[in-house]
Design a protein around this motif. Structure first.
Motif, PDB file in Angstrom:
ATOM      1  N   MET A 245     -17.766  73.652  19.448  1.00  0.00           N
ATOM      2  CA  MET A 245     -17.182  74.063  20.704  1.00  0.00           C
ATOM      3  C   MET A 245     -16.531  72.849  21.352  1.00  0.00           C
ATOM      4  SD  MET A 245     -18.945  75.779  24.095  1.00  0.00           S
ATOM      5  CE  MET A 245     -20.076  76.704  23.130  1.00  0.00           C
ATOM      6  N   LYS A 246     -15.357  73.064  21.879  1.00  0.00           N
ATOM      7  CA  LYS A 246     -14.652  71.964  22.523  1.00  0.00           C
ATOM      8  C   LYS A 246     -15.338  71.584  23.830  1.00  0.00           C
ATOM      9  CE  LYS A 246     -10.119  73.139  20.760  1.00  0.00           C
ATOM     10  NZ  LYS A 246      -8.766  73.545  21.105  1.00  0.00           N
ATOM     11  N   ARG A 247     -15.216  70.330  24.169  1.00  0.00           N
ATOM     12  CA  ARG A 247     -15.843  69.845  25.397  1.00  0.00           C
ATOM     13  C   ARG A 247     -15.300  70.566  26.628  1.00  0.00           C
ATOM     14  NH1 ARG A 247     -19.066  65.990  27.297  1.00  0.00           N
ATOM     15  NH2 ARG A 247     -18.668  65.281  29.387  1.00  0.00           N
ATOM     16  N   GLN A 248     -13.994  70.811  26.650  1.00  0.00           N
ATOM     17  CA  GLN A 248     -13.388  71.463  27.809  1.00  0.00           C
ATOM     18  C   GLN A 248     -14.002  72.852  28.039  1.00  0.00           C
ATOM     19  OE1 GLN A 248      -9.222  72.188  27.400  1.00  0.00           O
ATOM     20  NE2 GLN A 248      -8.911  72.494  29.580  1.00  0.00           N
ATOM     21  N   LYS A 249     -14.193  73.591  26.963  1.00  0.00           N
ATOM     22  CA  LYS A 249     -14.774  74.924  27.079  1.00  0.00           C
ATOM     23  C   LYS A 249     -16.229  74.831  27.534  1.00  0.00           C
ATOM     24  CE  LYS A 249     -15.205  79.267  24.621  1.00  0.00           C
ATOM     25  NZ  LYS A 249     -14.971  79.957  23.365  1.00  0.00           N
ATOM     26  N   ARG A 250     -16.959  73.887  26.991  1.00  0.00           N
ATOM     27  CA  ARG A 250     -18.361  73.704  27.365  1.00  0.00           C
ATOM     28  C   ARG A 250     -18.457  73.330  28.844  1.00  0.00           C
ATOM     29  NH1 ARG A 250     -19.879  70.356  23.473  1.00  0.00           N
ATOM     30  NH2 ARG A 250     -19.444  68.489  24.666  1.00  0.00           N
ATOM     31  N   ASP A 251     -17.549  72.471  29.324  1.00  0.00           N
ATOM     32  CA  ASP A 251     -17.556  72.076  30.728  1.00  0.00           C
ATOM     33  C   ASP A 251     -17.356  73.286  31.633  1.00  0.00           C
ATOM     34  OD1 ASP A 251     -17.966  69.459  30.029  1.00  0.00           O
ATOM     35  OD2 ASP A 251     -15.890  68.832  30.370  1.00  0.00           O
ATOM     36  N   ARG A 252     -16.461  74.188  31.241  1.00  0.00           N
ATOM     37  CA  ARG A 252     -16.211  75.390  32.037  1.00  0.00           C
ATOM     38  C   ARG A 252     -17.457  76.265  32.103  1.00  0.00           C
ATOM     39  NH1 ARG A 252     -11.683  78.090  29.276  1.00  0.00           N
ATOM     40  NH2 ARG A 252     -11.055  76.056  28.612  1.00  0.00           N
ATOM     41  N   LEU A 253     -18.140  76.392  30.971  1.00  0.00           N
ATOM     42  CA  LEU A 253     -19.346  77.212  30.934  1.00  0.00           C
ATOM     43  C   LEU A 253     -20.480  76.551  31.720  1.00  0.00           C
ATOM     44  CD1 LEU A 253     -19.259  78.475  27.239  1.00  0.00           C
ATOM     45  CD2 LEU A 253     -18.495  79.651  29.312  1.00  0.00           C
ATOM     46  N   GLU A 254     -20.564  75.234  31.645  1.00  0.00           N
ATOM     47  CA  GLU A 254     -21.573  74.513  32.426  1.00  0.00           C
ATOM     48  C   GLU A 254     -21.314  74.687  33.916  1.00  0.00           C
ATOM     49  OE1 GLU A 254     -21.475  70.471  31.056  1.00  0.00           O
ATOM     50  OE2 GLU A 254     -22.385  70.985  29.139  1.00  0.00           O
ATOM     51  N   ARG A 255     -20.051  74.658  34.296  1.00  0.00           N
ATOM     52  CA  ARG A 255     -19.691  74.842  35.702  1.00  0.00           C
ATOM     53  C   ARG A 255     -20.049  76.260  36.165  1.00  0.00           C
ATOM     54  NH1 ARG A 255     -14.892  72.625  35.710  1.00  0.00           N
ATOM     55  NH2 ARG A 255     -13.794  74.496  35.088  1.00  0.00           N
ATOM     56  N   ALA A 256     -19.806  77.254  35.307  1.00  0.00           N
ATOM     57  CA  ALA A 256     -20.155  78.636  35.646  1.00  0.00           C
ATOM     58  C   ALA A 256     -21.662  78.767  35.844  1.00  0.00           C
ATOM     59  CB  ALA A 256     -19.678  79.588  34.553  1.00  0.00           C
ATOM     60  N   HIS A 257     -22.444  78.133  34.961  1.00  0.00           N
ATOM     61  CA  HIS A 257     -23.901  78.169  35.075  1.00  0.00           C
ATOM     62  C   HIS A 257     -24.342  77.524  36.388  1.00  0.00           C
ATOM     63  CE1 HIS A 257     -27.995  78.331  33.398  1.00  0.00           C
ATOM     64  NE2 HIS A 257     -28.169  77.199  34.058  1.00  0.00           N
ATOM     65  N   SER A 258     -23.775  76.388  36.706  1.00  0.00           N
ATOM     66  CA  SER A 258     -24.117  75.662  37.923  1.00  0.00           C
ATOM     67  C   SER A 258     -23.773  76.476  39.165  1.00  0.00           C
ATOM     68  CB  SER A 258     -23.371  74.326  37.941  1.00  0.00           C
ATOM     69  OG  SER A 258     -23.578  73.649  39.148  1.00  0.00           O
ATOM     70  N   GLN A 259     -22.617  77.114  39.161  1.00  0.00           N
ATOM     71  CA  GLN A 259     -22.215  77.932  40.308  1.00  0.00           C
ATOM     72  C   GLN A 259     -23.138  79.132  40.469  1.00  0.00           C
ATOM     73  OE1 GLN A 259     -18.129  78.759  39.378  1.00  0.00           O
ATOM     74  NE2 GLN A 259     -17.382  76.958  40.456  1.00  0.00           N
ATOM     75  N   GLY A 260     -23.553  79.727  39.364  1.00  0.00           N
ATOM     76  CA  GLY A 260     -24.493  80.836  39.414  1.00  0.00           C
ATOM     77  C   GLY A 260     -25.831  80.394  39.967  1.00  0.00           C
ATOM     78  N   PHE A 261     -26.272  79.223  39.550  1.00  0.00           N
ATOM     79  CA  PHE A 261     -27.537  78.678  40.041  1.00  0.00           C
ATOM     80  C   PHE A 261     -27.478  78.478  41.552  1.00  0.00           C
ATOM     81  CE2 PHE A 261     -30.682  75.403  40.906  1.00  0.00           C
ATOM     82  CZ  PHE A 261     -31.778  75.854  40.173  1.00  0.00           C
ATOM     83  N   LYS A 262     -26.390  77.894  42.021  1.00  0.00           N
ATOM     84  CA  LYS A 262     -26.233  77.665  43.461  1.00  0.00           C
ATOM     85  C   LYS A 262     -26.198  78.989  44.223  1.00  0.00           C
ATOM     86  CE  LYS A 262     -23.729  73.362  42.800  1.00  0.00           C
ATOM     87  NZ  LYS A 262     -22.408  72.727  42.821  1.00  0.00           N
ATOM     88  N   ALA A 263     -25.538  79.984  43.653  1.00  0.00           N
ATOM     89  CA  ALA A 263     -25.467  81.300  44.297  1.00  0.00           C
ATOM     90  C   ALA A 263     -26.858  81.927  44.381  1.00  0.00           C
ATOM     91  CB  ALA A 263     -24.521  82.213  43.531  1.00  0.00           C
ATOM     92  N   GLY A 264     -27.644  81.783  43.331  1.00  0.00           N
ATOM     93  CA  GLY A 264     -29.004  82.311  43.332  1.00  0.00           C
ATOM     94  C   GLY A 264     -29.879  81.633  44.359  1.00  0.00           C
ATOM     95  N   LEU A 265     -29.749  80.323  44.482  1.00  0.00           N
ATOM     96  CA  LEU A 265     -30.525  79.595  45.484  1.00  0.00           C
ATOM     97  C   LEU A 265     -30.143  80.017  46.898  1.00  0.00           C
ATOM     98  CD1 LEU A 265     -30.660  75.918  44.156  1.00  0.00           C
ATOM     99  CD2 LEU A 265     -32.486  77.617  44.160  1.00  0.00           C
ATOM    100  N   ALA A 266     -28.873  80.351  47.072  1.00  0.00           N
ATOM    101  CA  ALA A 266     -28.388  80.768  48.392  1.00  0.00           C
ATOM    102  C   ALA A 266     -28.762  82.217  48.698  1.00  0.00           C
ATOM    103  CB  ALA A 266     -26.877  80.584  48.472  1.00  0.00           C
TER     104      ALA A 266
END
Length: 56
Positions: free
Chosen positions: A1-22
């Motif tokens: 998997m390309k780093r760019q794609k992995r970064d996008r997925l990591e960002r999606a995970h992080s945003q979901g985590f923040k949304a859950g905490l909120a």
């Protein structure tokens, strides 16, 4: 998997985590594509579990 794609997925995970905490609903997921949506939901679930764990 390309780093760019992995970064996008990591960002999606992080945003979901923040949304859950909120306390946001999982229906507020901004993603339509399967991979980022599943990452966002995974982060959201993780945050909800953490919130519930520390509530008691």
């Amino acid at each position: 998997m390309k780093r760019q794609k992995r970064d996008r997925l990591e960002r999606a995970h992080s945003q979901g985590f923040k949304a859950g905490l909120a306390g946001r609903s999982k229906e507020q997921c901004p993603y339509q594509q399967v991979d980022p949506k599943s990452e966002w939901l995974g982060g959201w679930r993780e945050a909800i579990e953490n919130r519930n764990m520390y509530k008691t």
